[in-house]
Scaffold this motif. Structure first.
Motif, PDB file in Angstrom:
ATOM      1  N   THR A  61       3.387 -32.258  -3.074  1.00 24.84           N
ATOM      2  CA  THR A  61       4.591 -32.505  -2.289  1.00 24.84           C
ATOM      3  C   THR A  61       5.264 -31.162  -2.035  1.00 24.84           C
ATOM      4  N   GLU A  62       6.376 -31.186  -1.317  1.00 26.25           N
ATOM      5  CA  GLU A  62       7.187 -29.986  -1.149  1.00 26.25           C
ATOM      6  C   GLU A  62       8.041 -29.792  -2.407  1.00 26.25           C
ATOM      7  N   TRP A  63       8.562 -28.571  -2.581  1.00 24.94           N
ATOM      8  CA  TRP A  63       9.531 -28.327  -3.647  1.00 24.94           C
ATOM      9  C   TRP A  63      10.851 -28.991  -3.268  1.00 24.94           C
ATOM     10  N   VAL A  64      11.398 -29.800  -4.166  1.00 23.54           N
ATOM     11  CA  VAL A  64      12.640 -30.532  -3.884  1.00 23.54           C
ATOM     12  C   VAL A  64      13.558 -30.493  -5.110  1.00 23.54           C
ATOM     13  N   LYS A  65      14.813 -30.782  -4.868  1.00 26.46           N
ATOM     14  CA  LYS A  65      15.782 -30.861  -5.970  1.00 26.46           C
ATOM     15  C   LYS A  65      15.575 -32.126  -6.794  1.00 26.46           C
ATOM     16  N   ASP A  66      15.343 -33.237  -6.106  1.00 27.52           N
ATOM     17  CA  ASP A  66      15.158 -34.527  -6.775  1.00 27.52           C
ATOM     18  C   ASP A  66      13.776 -35.066  -6.446  1.00 27.52           C
ATOM     19  N   LEU A  67      12.970 -35.276  -7.472  1.00 29.26           N
ATOM     20  CA  LEU A  67      11.619 -35.775  -7.260  1.00 29.26           C
ATOM     21  C   LEU A  67      11.637 -37.205  -6.727  1.00 29.26           C
ATOM     22  N   PRO A  68      10.746 -37.512  -5.782  1.00 34.07           N
ATOM     23  CA  PRO A  68      10.663 -38.889  -5.284  1.00 34.07           C
ATOM     24  C   PRO A  68       9.915 -39.768  -6.284  1.00 34.07           C
ATOM     25  N   SER A  69      10.149 -41.062  -6.191  1.00 38.96           N
ATOM     26  CA  SER A  69       9.332 -42.004  -6.953  1.00 38.96           C
ATOM     27  C   SER A  69       8.052 -42.264  -6.175  1.00 38.96           C
ATOM     28  N   LEU A  70       6.992 -42.538  -6.888  1.00 36.38           N
ATOM     29  CA  LEU A  70       5.723 -42.877  -6.254  1.00 36.38           C
ATOM     30  C   LEU A  70       5.461 -44.366  -6.391  1.00 36.38           C
ATOM     31  N   ASP A  71       4.623 -44.879  -5.532  1.00 37.90           N
ATOM     32  CA  ASP A  71       4.244 -46.289  -5.588  1.00 37.90           C
ATOM     33  C   ASP A  71       3.021 -46.422  -6.490  1.00 37.90           C
ATOM     34  N   ASN A  78      10.490 -25.503 -11.890  1.00 36.88           N
ATOM     35  CA  ASN A  78      10.844 -24.083 -12.001  1.00 36.88           C
ATOM     36  C   ASN A  78      12.344 -23.886 -12.210  1.00 36.88           C
ATOM     37  N   GLU A  79      12.997 -24.923 -12.707  1.00 41.10           N
ATOM     38  CA  GLU A  79      14.435 -24.980 -12.995  1.00 41.10           C
ATOM     39  C   GLU A  79      15.255 -25.258 -11.743  1.00 41.10           C
ATOM     40  N   ASN A  80      14.920 -24.619 -10.622  1.00 45.88           N
ATOM     41  CA  ASN A  80      15.673 -24.851  -9.391  1.00 45.88           C
ATOM     42  C   ASN A  80      15.181 -26.078  -8.637  1.00 45.88           C
ATOM     43  N   THR A  81      13.870 -26.211  -8.562  1.00 44.20           N
ATOM     44  CA  THR A  81      13.271 -27.324  -7.830  1.00 44.20           C
ATOM     45  C   THR A  81      12.022 -27.822  -8.562  1.00 44.20           C
ATOM     46  N   SER A  82      11.504 -28.943  -8.097  1.00 50.15           N
ATOM     47  CA  SER A  82      10.310 -29.534  -8.704  1.00 50.15           C
ATOM     48  C   SER A  82       9.374 -30.014  -7.605  1.00 50.15           C
ATOM     49  N   LYS A  83       8.117 -30.182  -7.949  1.00 46.73           N
ATOM     50  CA  LYS A  83       7.178 -30.810  -7.026  1.00 46.73           C
ATOM     51  C   LYS A  83       6.069 -31.493  -7.816  1.00 46.73           C
ATOM     52  N   ILE A  84       5.305 -32.335  -7.118  1.00 41.72           N
ATOM     53  CA  ILE A  84       4.214 -33.091  -7.726  1.00 41.72           C
ATOM     54  C   ILE A  84       2.899 -32.576  -7.161  1.00 41.72           C
ATOM     55  N   MET A  85       1.898 -32.438  -8.020  1.00 44.23           N
ATOM     56  CA  MET A  85       0.567 -32.040  -7.574  1.00 44.23           C
ATOM     57  C   MET A  85      -0.483 -32.948  -8.203  1.00 44.23           C
ATOM     58  N   ILE A  86      -1.599 -33.068  -7.530  1.00 45.96           N
ATOM     59  CA  ILE A  86      -2.732 -33.832  -8.047  1.00 45.96           C
ATOM     60  C   ILE A  86      -4.009 -33.243  -7.454  1.00 45.96           C
ATOM     61  N   SER A  87      -5.071 -33.284  -8.211  1.00 47.64           N
ATOM     62  CA  SER A  87      -6.346 -32.791  -7.688  1.00 47.64           C
ATOM     63  C   SER A  87      -7.240 -33.965  -7.317  1.00 47.64           C
ATOM     64  N   MET A 126      11.812 -37.913 -12.787  1.00 49.64           N
ATOM     65  CA  MET A 126      12.848 -37.273 -13.606  1.00 49.64           C
ATOM     66  C   MET A 126      12.189 -36.330 -14.607  1.00 49.64           C
ATOM     67  N   LEU A 127      12.977 -35.423 -15.146  1.00 51.24           N
ATOM     68  CA  LEU A 127      12.469 -34.471 -16.111  1.00 51.24           C
ATOM     69  C   LEU A 127      12.535 -35.066 -17.516  1.00 51.24           C
ATOM     70  N   PRO A 128      11.847 -34.459 -18.482  1.00 53.07           N
ATOM     71  CA  PRO A 128      11.853 -35.014 -19.840  1.00 53.07           C
ATOM     72  C   PRO A 128      13.259 -35.294 -20.347  1.00 53.07           C
ATOM     73  N   GLY A 129      13.427 -36.466 -20.939  1.00 55.83           N
ATOM     74  CA  GLY A 129      14.735 -36.857 -21.431  1.00 55.83           C
ATOM     75  C   GLY A 129      15.550 -37.593 -20.387  1.00 55.83           C
ATOM     76  N   GLY A 130      15.053 -37.635 -19.121  1.00 57.96           N
ATOM     77  CA  GLY A 130      15.748 -38.323 -18.055  1.00 57.96           C
ATOM     78  C   GLY A 130      15.473 -39.811 -18.092  1.00 57.96           C
ATOM     79  N   GLU A 131      15.611 -40.440 -16.952  1.00 56.94           N
ATOM     80  CA  GLU A 131      15.457 -41.888 -16.921  1.00 56.94           C
ATOM     81  C   GLU A 131      13.986 -42.292 -16.812  1.00 56.94           C
ATOM     82  N   ILE A 132      13.452 -42.298 -15.614  1.00 56.64           N
ATOM     83  CA  ILE A 132      12.080 -42.755 -15.426  1.00 56.64           C
ATOM     84  C   ILE A 132      11.299 -41.682 -14.684  1.00 56.64           C
ATOM     85  N   MET A 133      10.125 -41.316 -15.190  1.00 57.59           N
ATOM     86  CA  MET A 133       9.289 -40.310 -14.563  1.00 57.59           C
ATOM     87  C   MET A 133       8.534 -40.902 -13.384  1.00 57.59           C
ATOM     88  N   LEU A 134       8.893 -40.513 -12.173  1.00 54.34           N
ATOM     89  CA  LEU A 134       8.186 -40.870 -10.943  1.00 54.34           C
ATOM     90  C   LEU A 134       8.184 -42.355 -10.623  1.00 54.34           C
TER      91      LEU A 134
END
Length: 225
Positions: free
Chosen positions: A134-144, A107-116, A1-9
């Motif tokens: 990940t791919e750009w998506v409307k709703d970010l997935p949760s990670l394990d 980017n306001e329209n979609t979100s994605k996760i990156m890691i190095s 979720m984005l800042p102020g949302g429920e739970i991040m990832l």
């Protein structure tokens, strides 16, 4: 979720900073602490609206023990000005912070996760090898985030975000070896694509036969159909 949302990832509340709102990181902090060129500074100005440190993952915030020299992992939320962000910019951030960083790009329209995947020397110098996303998506997935150690968690997150391109290391294959193999494979796939384009453009029969032979060998080496 984005800042102020429920739970991040899918991270527990114990890892949150400033009650889900995160902690602002001024872009100027990187200008003052790192010797950047004018072009590098422009990347921050042109590509980023803001940077927020959202979560700190460590033995103090989760039931983890330290391993592989990884003391903690961070989650950064990057609000973008455009549709994407350059790896050159992320590499500047990653090189300045020794801990692994999970990026949430918006980017306001979609979100994605990156890691190095990055390594650090005894002197503290960070070497960023490559990025996974990940791919750009409307709703970010949760990670394990289930893991026993920080090193195990880092390995698991790279595997998840790379869509299993990087296998979870075992006693026979280390994370470094798995990443190195993947980098070589991605280079080979790019070369295969170039050869296929050259073959389409080549009218000389002998040259075309030579290129087809190169292509067949490369595909057989990497198990590509």
């Amino acid at each position: 979720m984005l800042p102020g949302g429920e739970i991040m990832l899918g991270l527990p509340a114990s890892t949150e900073l400033n009650k889900k709102q995160g902690r602002n990181i001024p872009k100027t902090k990187f200008f003052s602490n790192i010797d950047l060129t004018g072009a590098q500074e422009r990347l921050f100005v042109d590509e980023l609206s803001s940077i927020k440190w959202m979560n700190k993952i460590s033995p103090a915030t989760m039931n983890l023990t330290i391993s592989n020299g990884i003391l903690e992992l961070e989650v950064f939320y990057l609000k973008l000005k455009g549709m994407n962000v350059s790896e050159r910019l992320l590499k500047i951030i990653d090189s300045a912070i020794v801990h692994p960083i999970i990026y949430v790009l918006d980017n306001e329209n979609t979100s994605k996760i990156m890691i190095s995947y990055k390594e650090s020397s005894d002197s503290g110098k960070v070497n960023v090898k490559t990025y996974y996303s990940t791919e750009w998506v409307k709703d970010l997935p949760s990670l394990d985030f289930n893991a026993l150690t920080t090193g195990e968690l880092y390995q698991s997150l790279i595997s998840q975000i790379s869509d299993s391109r990087i296998i979870t290391p075992n006693s026979e294959v280390s994370l470094a070896e798995s990443v190195s193999l993947d980098i070589d494979r991605q280079k080979a796939l790019a070369e295969i694509e170039k050869l296929e384009q050259k073959i389409k453009r080549t009218n000389q029969p002998n040259k075309k036969i030579e290129l087809v032979h190169q292509l067949r060998e490369l595909k057989e080496t990497w198990g590509v159909d």
